[in-house]
Design a protein around this motif. Structure first.
Motif, PDB file in Angstrom:
ATOM      1  N   TRP A 285       2.094 -23.549  -7.910  1.00 39.34           N
ATOM      2  CA  TRP A 285       2.672 -21.979  -8.030  1.00 39.34           C
ATOM      3  C   TRP A 285       2.771 -21.402  -9.397  1.00 39.34           C
ATOM      4  N   ILE A 286       1.800 -21.820 -10.238  1.00 39.03           N
ATOM      5  CA  ILE A 286       1.924 -21.297 -11.627  1.00 39.03           C
ATOM      6  C   ILE A 286       1.776 -19.776 -11.457  1.00 39.03           C
ATOM      7  N   HIS A 287       0.877 -19.561 -11.005  1.00 43.44           N
ATOM      8  CA  HIS A 287       0.455 -17.945 -10.897  1.00 43.44           C
ATOM      9  C   HIS A 287       1.676 -17.177 -10.293  1.00 43.44           C
ATOM     10  N   ALA A 288       2.174 -17.586  -9.501  1.00 43.97           N
ATOM     11  CA  ALA A 288       3.471 -16.966  -8.969  1.00 43.97           C
ATOM     12  C   ALA A 288       4.698 -16.856  -9.679  1.00 43.97           C
ATOM     13  N   LEU A 289       4.930 -18.079 -10.421  1.00 43.03           N
ATOM     14  CA  LEU A 289       5.759 -18.305 -11.264  1.00 43.03           C
ATOM     15  C   LEU A 289       5.761 -16.981 -12.483  1.00 43.03           C
ATOM     16  N   LEU A 290       4.518 -17.188 -12.759  1.00 45.02           N
ATOM     17  CA  LEU A 290       4.079 -16.224 -14.132  1.00 45.02           C
ATOM     18  C   LEU A 290       4.390 -14.772 -13.572  1.00 45.02           C
ATOM     19  N   GLY A 291       3.850 -14.423 -12.432  1.00 50.70           N
ATOM     20  CA  GLY A 291       3.758 -13.285 -12.123  1.00 50.70           C
ATOM     21  C   GLY A 291       5.207 -12.718 -11.773  1.00 50.70           C
ATOM     22  N   THR A 292       6.254 -13.621 -11.138  1.00 55.29           N
ATOM     23  CA  THR A 292       7.623 -13.264 -10.831  1.00 55.29           C
ATOM     24  C   THR A 292       8.303 -12.878 -12.318  1.00 55.29           C
ATOM     25  N   ALA A 293       8.131 -13.704 -13.331  1.00 52.36           N
ATOM     26  CA  ALA A 293       8.778 -13.564 -14.365  1.00 52.36           C
ATOM     27  C   ALA A 293       8.499 -11.974 -14.906  1.00 52.36           C
ATOM     28  N   ALA A 294       7.131 -11.960 -14.952  1.00 50.51           N
ATOM     29  CA  ALA A 294       6.729 -10.553 -15.610  1.00 50.51           C
ATOM     30  C   ALA A 294       6.972  -9.499 -14.914  1.00 50.51           C
ATOM     31  N   GLY A 295       7.144  -9.515 -13.595  1.00 48.51           N
ATOM     32  CA  GLY A 295       7.497  -8.453 -12.516  1.00 48.51           C
ATOM     33  C   GLY A 295       9.102  -8.175 -12.936  1.00 48.51           C
ATOM     34  N   ALA A 296       9.926  -9.283 -12.870  1.00 49.71           N
ATOM     35  CA  ALA A 296      11.254  -9.241 -12.982  1.00 49.71           C
ATOM     36  C   ALA A 296      11.787  -8.306 -14.282  1.00 49.71           C
ATOM     37  N   LEU A 297      10.918  -8.819 -15.445  1.00 50.62           N
ATOM     38  CA  LEU A 297      11.143  -8.186 -16.732  1.00 50.62           C
ATOM     39  C   LEU A 297      10.922  -6.696 -16.849  1.00 50.62           C
TER      40      LEU A 297
END
Length: 257
Positions: free
Chosen positions: A80-92
Motif C-alpha cells: 500500500w505504498i502508493h496509498a500511504l504516500l497519497g494519503t499523507a500528501a492529501g492530508a497535508l
C-alpha cells in the motif's frame, strides 16, 4: 508547548472516558470522531482548538489500531505504498486548505455520502476473500484514493474510516477484516500528517489531547482485537450502526441546525 489545565478535572475525566469508548468503536468501524468532537465542543474549547486537539487524540487511537492489525498480518504496508504516500500528501494539503477555505459544500454532502456507505454494506454484502489470501493489490487506484480521502480527512474528517472501508472493498479483492486494517492504517497516516499542520499553527490543547489520546489507545487496542476475533460478522453490524448514527448527526448538524 503549554500543559496548563484549560478545563476542570471532572470535565477532563469525562473527556477521557468518552475517548475510551470512541477508540473502541473507531478501531472496529470508524466514526470515533462522532463522540470526541462534540465532547470537546461541549467542554467549551474554542472552535480552532477542537479540530487540532481531536487530531492529536485520534492519532494515538489510530496508531494503536493500525499496529494491532499490522501485528496480526492483516495489513502489509509494502502493498500500500502508493496509498500511504497519497494519503499523507492529501492530508497535508487538506489541513492547510482548511484554514482558508469554507467547507460548507462538503458538509452539505456528507450525510448523503456516509449514508451511501451504510447502504452499500447493508445491501451489497461483502467480498468473501479468505483471510489468508495473498492476492496482489493493484496500485492503479491507490494514489487517487489516498489523495482524495487524505484531503477530506485534513479538511473535515467525519466518516473517513467508513469511506476507506467501503472504497477499499469496492476496488480491491480483500475481505472486510483486511479492509478495516487498511482503513485504520490510512487513518493514522492522515491524522498524523494533518496534526503536524495543527501543531505548527498552535491549534492543539496538549494536556486534553494527550489524556484523551492515551485513553483512545487503550480503547483502540481492545476494539481492534475484538474486530479481528469477531471477523466480518461482528464488524458489519457495528459498521452499519456507526454509519447510520453518523448520518443522523451530520444531517442534523448541516441541514437542520
Amino acid at each position: 508547548m503549554s500543559l496548563e489545565l484549560s478545563v476542570d478535572l471532572t470535565t477532563l475525566v469525562a473527556l477521557t472516558a468518552v475517548a475510551f469508548v470512541a477508540g473502541f468503536i473507531d478501531a472496529i468501524a470508524g466514526g470515533g470522531g462522532l463522540l470526541t468532537t462534540p465532547a470537546l465542543m461541549t467542554a467549551g474549547l474554542p472552535p480552532h482548538l477542537v479540530l487540532g486537539t481531536n487530531k492529536l487524540s485520534s492519532t494515538f487511537g489510530s496508531a494503536m489500531a493500525s499496529y494491532t492489525f499490522f501485528r496480526r498480518k492483516l495489513f502489509d504496508p509494502k502493498q500500500w505504498i502508493h496509498a500511504l504516500l497519497g494519503t499523507a500528501a492529501g492530508a497535508l494539503i487538506g489541513a492547510v486548505v482548511a484554514h482558508y477555505l469554507p467547507a460548507e459544500w462538503i458538509n452539505q454532502m456528507l450525510p448523503v455520502i456516509v449514508f451511501g456507505c451504510g447502504l452499500y454494506l447493508l445491501f451489497g454484502g461483502v467480498p468473501k476473500a479468505p483471510l489468508d489470501s495473498d492476492l496482489p493489490i493493484k496500485k492503479k487506484w491507490q494514489l487517487p484514493q489516498g489523495l482524495g480521502l487524505g484531503f477530506y480527512d485534513g479538511v473535515a474528517g467525519p466518516g473517513t474510516g467508513a469511506f476507506w472501508t467501503v472504497s477499499t472493498l469496492l476496488i480491491y479483492p480483500i475481505d472486510l477484516v483486511r479492509a478495516s486494517g487498511v482503513a485504520r492504517s490510512m487513518n493514522f497516516v492522515s491524522n498524523a500528517a494533518a496534526l503536524s499542520v495543527f501543531i505548527f499553527s498552535g491549534q492543539v490543547d496538549w494536556l486534553i489531547g494527550l489524556c484523551m489520546g492515551s485513553s483512545l489507545m487503550v480503547g483502540a487496542f481492545f476494539g481492534a482485537r475484538t474486530a479481528i476475533q469477531g471477523g466480518a460478522r461482528f464488524i458489519r453490524p457495528v459498521f452499519i450502526i456507526v454509519v447510520l448514527g453518523l448520518t443522523i448527526r451530520l444531517a442534523w448538524q448541516h441541514w437542520f441546525s
